[in-house]
Write a protein that holds these residues in place. Sequence first.
Motif, PDB file in Angstrom:
ATOM      1  N   LEU A  11       7.899  -0.467  -1.770  1.00 56.54           N
ATOM      2  CA  LEU A  11       6.469  -0.168  -1.775  1.00 56.54           C
ATOM      3  C   LEU A  11       5.715  -1.183  -2.635  1.00 56.54           C
ATOM      4  O   LEU A  11       4.686  -1.723  -2.219  1.00 56.54           O
ATOM      5  CB  LEU A  11       6.235   1.251  -2.287  1.00 56.54           C
ATOM      6  N   LEU A  12       6.249  -1.467  -3.832  1.00 57.54           N
ATOM      7  CA  LEU A  12       5.610  -2.450  -4.710  1.00 57.54           C
ATOM      8  C   LEU A  12       5.598  -3.838  -4.077  1.00 57.54           C
ATOM      9  O   LEU A  12       4.600  -4.558  -4.168  1.00 57.54           O
ATOM     10  CB  LEU A  12       6.326  -2.502  -6.065  1.00 57.54           C
ATOM     11  N   PHE A  13       6.694  -4.205  -3.431  1.00 59.64           N
ATOM     12  CA  PHE A  13       6.778  -5.516  -2.773  1.00 59.64           C
ATOM     13  C   PHE A  13       5.720  -5.646  -1.679  1.00 59.64           C
ATOM     14  O   PHE A  13       4.997  -6.637  -1.607  1.00 59.64           O
ATOM     15  CB  PHE A  13       8.187  -5.712  -2.199  1.00 59.64           C
ATOM     16  N   TYR A  14       5.606  -4.633  -0.829  1.00 54.43           N
ATOM     17  CA  TYR A  14       4.636  -4.673   0.267  1.00 54.43           C
ATOM     18  C   TYR A  14       3.206  -4.645  -0.272  1.00 54.43           C
ATOM     19  O   TYR A  14       2.327  -5.316   0.259  1.00 54.43           O
ATOM     20  CB  TYR A  14       4.848  -3.513   1.246  1.00 54.43           C
ATOM     21  N   GLN A  15       2.989  -3.874  -1.327  1.00 56.83           N
ATOM     22  CA  GLN A  15       1.664  -3.804  -1.918  1.00 56.83           C
ATOM     23  C   GLN A  15       1.268  -5.168  -2.504  1.00 56.83           C
ATOM     24  O   GLN A  15       0.141  -5.623  -2.352  1.00 56.83           O
ATOM     25  CB  GLN A  15       1.651  -2.718  -3.006  1.00 56.83           C
ATOM     26  N   GLN A  16       2.220  -5.834  -3.157  1.00 56.48           N
ATOM     27  CA  GLN A  16       1.967  -7.162  -3.715  1.00 56.48           C
ATOM     28  C   GLN A  16       1.657  -8.161  -2.601  1.00 56.48           C
ATOM     29  O   GLN A  16       0.727  -8.969  -2.707  1.00 56.48           O
ATOM     30  CB  GLN A  16       3.181  -7.639  -4.537  1.00 56.48           C
ATOM     31  N   ALA A  17       2.431  -8.112  -1.519  1.00 55.26           N
ATOM     32  CA  ALA A  17       2.197  -9.011  -0.384  1.00 55.26           C
ATOM     33  C   ALA A  17       0.804  -8.780   0.206  1.00 55.26           C
ATOM     34  O   ALA A  17       0.095  -9.728   0.554  1.00 55.26           O
ATOM     35  CB  ALA A  17       3.270  -8.800   0.685  1.00 55.26           C
ATOM     36  N   LEU A  35      -3.020 -14.156   7.774  1.00 52.70           N
ATOM     37  CA  LEU A  35      -3.440 -12.926   8.446  1.00 52.70           C
ATOM     38  C   LEU A  35      -2.229 -12.161   8.989  1.00 52.70           C
ATOM     39  O   LEU A  35      -2.173 -10.932   8.922  1.00 52.70           O
ATOM     40  CB  LEU A  35      -4.420 -13.243   9.578  1.00 52.70           C
ATOM     41  N   THR A  36      -1.253 -12.906   9.495  1.00 53.51           N
ATOM     42  CA  THR A  36      -0.031 -12.278   9.994  1.00 53.51           C
ATOM     43  C   THR A  36       0.724 -11.617   8.850  1.00 53.51           C
ATOM     44  O   THR A  36       1.195 -10.479   8.977  1.00 53.51           O
ATOM     45  CB  THR A  36       0.858 -13.325  10.700  1.00 53.51           C
ATOM     46  N   THR A  37       0.835 -12.312   7.725  1.00 57.55           N
ATOM     47  CA  THR A  37       1.509 -11.758   6.551  1.00 57.55           C
ATOM     48  C   THR A  37       0.798 -10.487   6.088  1.00 57.55           C
ATOM     49  O   THR A  37       1.444  -9.487   5.747  1.00 57.55           O
ATOM     50  CB  THR A  37       1.533 -12.797   5.411  1.00 57.55           C
ATOM     51  N   TRP A  38      -0.526 -10.514   6.089  1.00 56.73           N
ATOM     52  CA  TRP A  38      -1.320  -9.354   5.689  1.00 56.73           C
ATOM     53  C   TRP A  38      -1.052  -8.187   6.638  1.00 56.73           C
ATOM     54  O   TRP A  38      -0.819  -7.049   6.210  1.00 56.73           O
ATOM     55  CB  TRP A  38      -2.787  -9.743   5.677  1.00 56.73           C
ATOM     56  N   GLY A  39      -1.080  -8.478   7.933  1.00 56.96           N
ATOM     57  CA  GLY A  39      -0.808  -7.429   8.913  1.00 56.96           C
ATOM     58  C   GLY A  39       0.581  -6.840   8.764  1.00 56.96           C
ATOM     59  O   GLY A  39       0.766  -5.617   8.841  1.00 56.96           O
ATOM     60  N   LYS A  40       1.581  -7.699   8.530  1.00 54.67           N
ATOM     61  CA  LYS A  40       2.955  -7.213   8.335  1.00 54.67           C
ATOM     62  C   LYS A  40       3.028  -6.297   7.120  1.00 54.67           C
ATOM     63  O   LYS A  40       3.681  -5.253   7.154  1.00 54.67           O
ATOM     64  CB  LYS A  40       3.916  -8.388   8.131  1.00 54.67           C
ATOM     65  N   ALA A  41       2.384  -6.701   6.025  1.00 53.54           N
ATOM     66  CA  ALA A  41       2.405  -5.889   4.809  1.00 53.54           C
ATOM     67  C   ALA A  41       1.769  -4.523   5.054  1.00 53.54           C
ATOM     68  O   ALA A  41       2.292  -3.489   4.605  1.00 53.54           O
ATOM     69  CB  ALA A  41       1.696  -6.622   3.670  1.00 53.54           C
ATOM     70  N   LEU A  42       0.652  -4.494   5.782  1.00 51.30           N
ATOM     71  CA  LEU A  42      -0.007  -3.221   6.092  1.00 51.30           C
ATOM     72  C   LEU A  42       0.886  -2.334   6.955  1.00 51.30           C
ATOM     73  O   LEU A  42       0.980  -1.121   6.736  1.00 51.30           O
ATOM     74  CB  LEU A  42      -1.344  -3.478   6.797  1.00 51.30           C
ATOM     75  N   LEU A  43       1.557  -2.955   7.928  1.00 53.35           N
ATOM     76  CA  LEU A  43       2.455  -2.201   8.801  1.00 53.35           C
ATOM     77  C   LEU A  43       3.621  -1.626   7.999  1.00 53.35           C
ATOM     78  O   LEU A  43       4.006  -0.469   8.177  1.00 53.35           O
ATOM     79  CB  LEU A  43       2.953  -3.108   9.930  1.00 53.35           C
TER      80      LEU A  43
END
Length: 200
Positions: A11-17, A35-43
Motif C-alpha cells: 500500500l505504501l509503495f503504490y501510494q508513493q508511486a 500517466l501510465t505509471t500513475w494509472g497503474k498505481a491507482l489501479l
Amino acid sequence: MDLGQIDYDRLLFYQQARMEAEAAYAKNPLDAENLTTWGKALLDLSQFQIPSESLKLVKDAASKMEEALQIDPRKHDTLWCLGNAHTSHAFSLNDHDAAKAYFGKATQCFQQALEEDPGNEIYMKSLEFSFKGPELHMEIQRQMANQPDASRRSSTSNTKVSKKKKKSDLKYDILGWVILAIGIVTWVGMAKSHIPPPPR
C-alpha cells in the motif's frame, strides 16, 4: 513478516508511486509513461479500498490511461493496463449487460496491445481471459444469488444486513483475486523485461 505487513508495505509503495506520478504530471502533463505509471498505481491502490472507493480509483486509473493514449495511441503497455482497468470495472458491476460492455472494451485494449507488441504472452493471456470474462461474471453473479437466503431463517434486520454483507464480501473477494492475478502477471512481465543479458 506477516501478510498484514506485506499488504501495508505494498500500500505504501503504490501510494508513493501515485504521489510521485502526480508531482511529475504537474511538471510535464504530456509524459505518457508517467500517466501510465500513475494509472497503474491507482489501479493497484484500488484493491485496498472499500468497494465505492475502489471503483472510483479504477475509473481514475482508466482516465489516466486514456489521457496517456491521447499522447501516444500505440503505447502497448498503456493499452494493456487500460484493459485491466476495464476488466476490474466489469467485475465490480452487478448488471451483466453493463459488465459485458466493459469486458468488450477490455478485449479491444488487449487486442490493440497485442497488435503493437505481437507475441507478448501476457497480452495473449489477458486477451484469452477477457473472452471468458462475461461467462465468469455471470457465474459469480449466479453463485452470489444462490447463497443460502439468511432472511428465511430469521426475520431480523441483522440477518438481512449480514446476508447483504456476505454477498458483497464474496464479490469483492473475487474482485480482489482478479486484481491480484493482474498484479502477478504485471510483475512477471516487468521481471522478464528486466532480465540481465547473458554473460559473454
